[in-house]
Design a protein around this motif. Structure first.
Motif, PDB file in Angstrom:
ATOM      1  N   GLY A  68      51.781  31.848  11.383  1.00 28.47           N
ATOM      2  CA  GLY A  68      53.060  31.259  13.142  1.00 28.47           C
ATOM      3  C   GLY A  68      52.076  31.838  13.904  1.00 28.47           C
ATOM      4  O   GLY A  68      50.471  32.391  13.131  1.00 28.47           O
ATOM      5  N   SER A  69      52.324  31.457  15.602  1.00 33.33           N
ATOM      6  CA  SER A  69      51.072  31.587  16.460  1.00 33.33           C
ATOM      7  C   SER A  69      51.739  31.253  17.902  1.00 33.33           C
ATOM      8  O   SER A  69      53.450  30.835  17.812  1.00 33.33           O
ATOM      9  CB  SER A  69      50.055  31.003  16.483  1.00 33.33           C
ATOM     10  N   VAL A  70      51.677  31.457  18.650  1.00 32.23           N
ATOM     11  CA  VAL A  70      52.369  31.810  19.951  1.00 32.23           C
ATOM     12  C   VAL A  70      50.959  32.327  21.116  1.00 32.23           C
ATOM     13  O   VAL A  70      50.247  33.047  20.393  1.00 32.23           O
ATOM     14  CB  VAL A  70      53.385  32.504  20.586  1.00 32.23           C
ATOM     15  N   ALA A  71      51.365  31.658  22.200  1.00 29.64           N
ATOM     16  CA  ALA A  71      50.579  32.097  23.705  1.00 29.64           C
ATOM     17  C   ALA A  71      51.531  32.243  24.641  1.00 29.64           C
ATOM     18  O   ALA A  71      52.315  31.797  25.255  1.00 29.64           O
ATOM     19  CB  ALA A  71      49.159  31.121  23.709  1.00 29.64           C
ATOM     20  N   LEU A  72      50.716  32.797  25.969  1.00 32.59           N
ATOM     21  CA  LEU A  72      51.014  32.745  27.216  1.00 32.59           C
ATOM     22  C   LEU A  72      49.740  33.356  27.429  1.00 32.59           C
ATOM     23  O   LEU A  72      49.188  34.180  27.297  1.00 32.59           O
ATOM     24  CB  LEU A  72      52.063  34.754  27.186  1.00 32.59           C
ATOM     25  N   VAL A  73      50.011  32.318  28.846  1.00 32.59           N
ATOM     26  CA  VAL A  73      49.064  32.049  29.288  1.00 32.59           C
ATOM     27  C   VAL A  73      49.926  32.271  31.286  1.00 32.59           C
ATOM     28  O   VAL A  73      51.018  31.968  31.863  1.00 32.59           O
ATOM     29  CB  VAL A  73      48.446  30.659  28.951  1.00 32.59           C
ATOM     30  N   ASP A  74      48.340  32.060  31.826  1.00 31.53           N
ATOM     31  CA  ASP A  74      49.568  31.771  33.309  1.00 31.53           C
ATOM     32  C   ASP A  74      49.371  31.128  33.438  1.00 31.53           C
ATOM     33  O   ASP A  74      48.880  29.642  33.197  1.00 31.53           O
ATOM     34  CB  ASP A  74      48.622  32.977  34.470  1.00 31.53           C
ATOM     35  N   ASP A  75      50.817  30.032  34.297  1.00 32.37           N
ATOM     36  CA  ASP A  75      50.787  29.025  34.684  1.00 32.37           C
ATOM     37  C   ASP A  75      50.495  28.903  35.521  1.00 32.37           C
ATOM     38  O   ASP A  75      50.861  27.379  36.129  1.00 32.37           O
ATOM     39  CB  ASP A  75      52.797  28.660  34.568  1.00 32.37           C
ATOM     40  N   ILE A  85      52.730  27.190  22.808  1.00 39.94           N
ATOM     41  CA  ILE A  85      52.588  26.385  21.429  1.00 39.94           C
ATOM     42  C   ILE A  85      53.037  27.325  19.986  1.00 39.94           C
ATOM     43  O   ILE A  85      52.449  28.061  18.890  1.00 39.94           O
ATOM     44  CB  ILE A  85      51.652  26.245  20.726  1.00 39.94           C
ATOM     45  N   LEU A  86      54.530  27.758  20.344  1.00 41.25           N
ATOM     46  CA  LEU A  86      55.556  28.666  19.471  1.00 41.25           C
ATOM     47  C   LEU A  86      55.270  27.479  17.874  1.00 41.25           C
ATOM     48  O   LEU A  86      55.619  26.477  17.854  1.00 41.25           O
ATOM     49  CB  LEU A  86      56.907  28.729  20.012  1.00 41.25           C
ATOM     50  N   TYR A  87      54.771  28.396  16.768  1.00 42.16           N
ATOM     51  CA  TYR A  87      54.635  27.566  15.533  1.00 42.16           C
ATOM     52  C   TYR A  87      55.500  28.469  14.201  1.00 42.16           C
ATOM     53  O   TYR A  87      54.646  30.088  14.829  1.00 42.16           O
ATOM     54  CB  TYR A  87      53.890  27.431  15.011  1.00 42.16           C
ATOM     55  N   LEU A  97      59.977  35.670  12.059  1.00 46.03           N
ATOM     56  CA  LEU A  97      59.164  35.803  12.860  1.00 46.03           C
ATOM     57  C   LEU A  97      58.953  34.799  14.282  1.00 46.03           C
ATOM     58  O   LEU A  97      58.084  35.743  14.950  1.00 46.03           O
ATOM     59  CB  LEU A  97      57.154  35.053  11.657  1.00 46.03           C
ATOM     60  N   GLY A  98      59.649  33.881  14.394  1.00 47.51           N
ATOM     61  CA  GLY A  98      59.936  33.309  15.539  1.00 47.51           C
ATOM     62  C   GLY A  98      60.415  33.556  16.634  1.00 47.51           C
ATOM     63  O   GLY A  98      59.773  33.842  18.063  1.00 47.51           O
ATOM     64  N   ALA A  99      60.646  34.668  16.287  1.00 47.00           N
ATOM     65  CA  ALA A  99      61.814  35.719  17.313  1.00 47.00           C
ATOM     66  C   ALA A  99      60.963  36.666  17.490  1.00 47.00           C
ATOM     67  O   ALA A  99      60.965  37.186  18.802  1.00 47.00           O
ATOM     68  CB  ALA A  99      63.155  36.069  16.871  1.00 47.00           C
ATOM     69  N   ARG A 100      60.219  37.328  17.024  1.00 49.78           N
ATOM     70  CA  ARG A 100      59.077  38.427  16.762  1.00 49.78           C
ATOM     71  C   ARG A 100      57.709  37.997  17.449  1.00 49.78           C
ATOM     72  O   ARG A 100      57.148  38.318  18.608  1.00 49.78           O
ATOM     73  CB  ARG A 100      58.567  38.690  15.668  1.00 49.78           C
TER      74      ARG A 100
END
Length: 164
Positions: A68-75, A85-87, A97-100
């Motif tokens: 799984g993966s996710v990112a946080l970027v400045d908007d 891109i939560l996956y 894993l998604g909630a984590r």
């Protein structure tokens, strides 16, 4: 019981895996065109310039394998971060894993001083939507569009962060 772990997406192959896994999964599961994979590739290409104090990406692993993966970027808007891109791979769903991953993003956003987190998704991704709602995100707006070879409904979600 499977061993799960979250870690920074900083190892060789991580970024390529994010693009490949999502492109393949959504083509197979939803019949989406490679336009979706191209969109993910553009997002991931931006990770080369992440500000490590304000932006990050994570990989979830199950028994040492990427799952799984996710990112946080400045908007770009003052005080606003964007969850991207939560996956979670279908083989790893049901392990939380998604909630984590989303929780990790929100903890990071609070620590980086963001006031809100926004995200965009499509209405057919019901599992992701349930994760967002459980974390307190609320639907801001919906708009139909045609992309990835299908008629879809895009959704903008927002979460106002409470100070720590």
């Amino acid at each position: 019981m499977a061993h799960t772990e979250l870690r920074p997406a900083d190892r060789p192959g991580d970024l390529g895996w994010i693009v490949k896994s999502q492109g393949e999964h959504y083509a197979e599961a939803l019949g989406w065109s490679n336009g979706y994979e191209a969109m993910v590739a553009k997002i991931v290409a931006g990770f080369a310039d992440l500000d490590p104090d304000r932006e990050a990406a994570w990989i979830a692993e199950v028994d040492g394998e990427r799952a799984g993966s996710v990112a946080l970027v400045d908007d770009g808007a003052p005080g606003t971060a964007r969850l991207r891109i939560l996956y979670v791979d279908p083989s790893a769903r049901g392990l939380g894993l998604g909630a984590r991953l989303v929780g990790e993003c929100l903890d990071f956003a609070r620590g980086a001083g963001y006031e809100r987190v926004v995200l965009w998704t499509v209405d057919v991704l019901a599992s992701a939507r349930r994760i967002y709602q459980a974390q307190g995100f609320t639907l801001d707006k919906e708009e139909p569009f045609h992309r990835f070879g299908h008629d879809l409904t895009g959704q903008d979600w927002v979460l106002e962060l409470k100070p720590q």
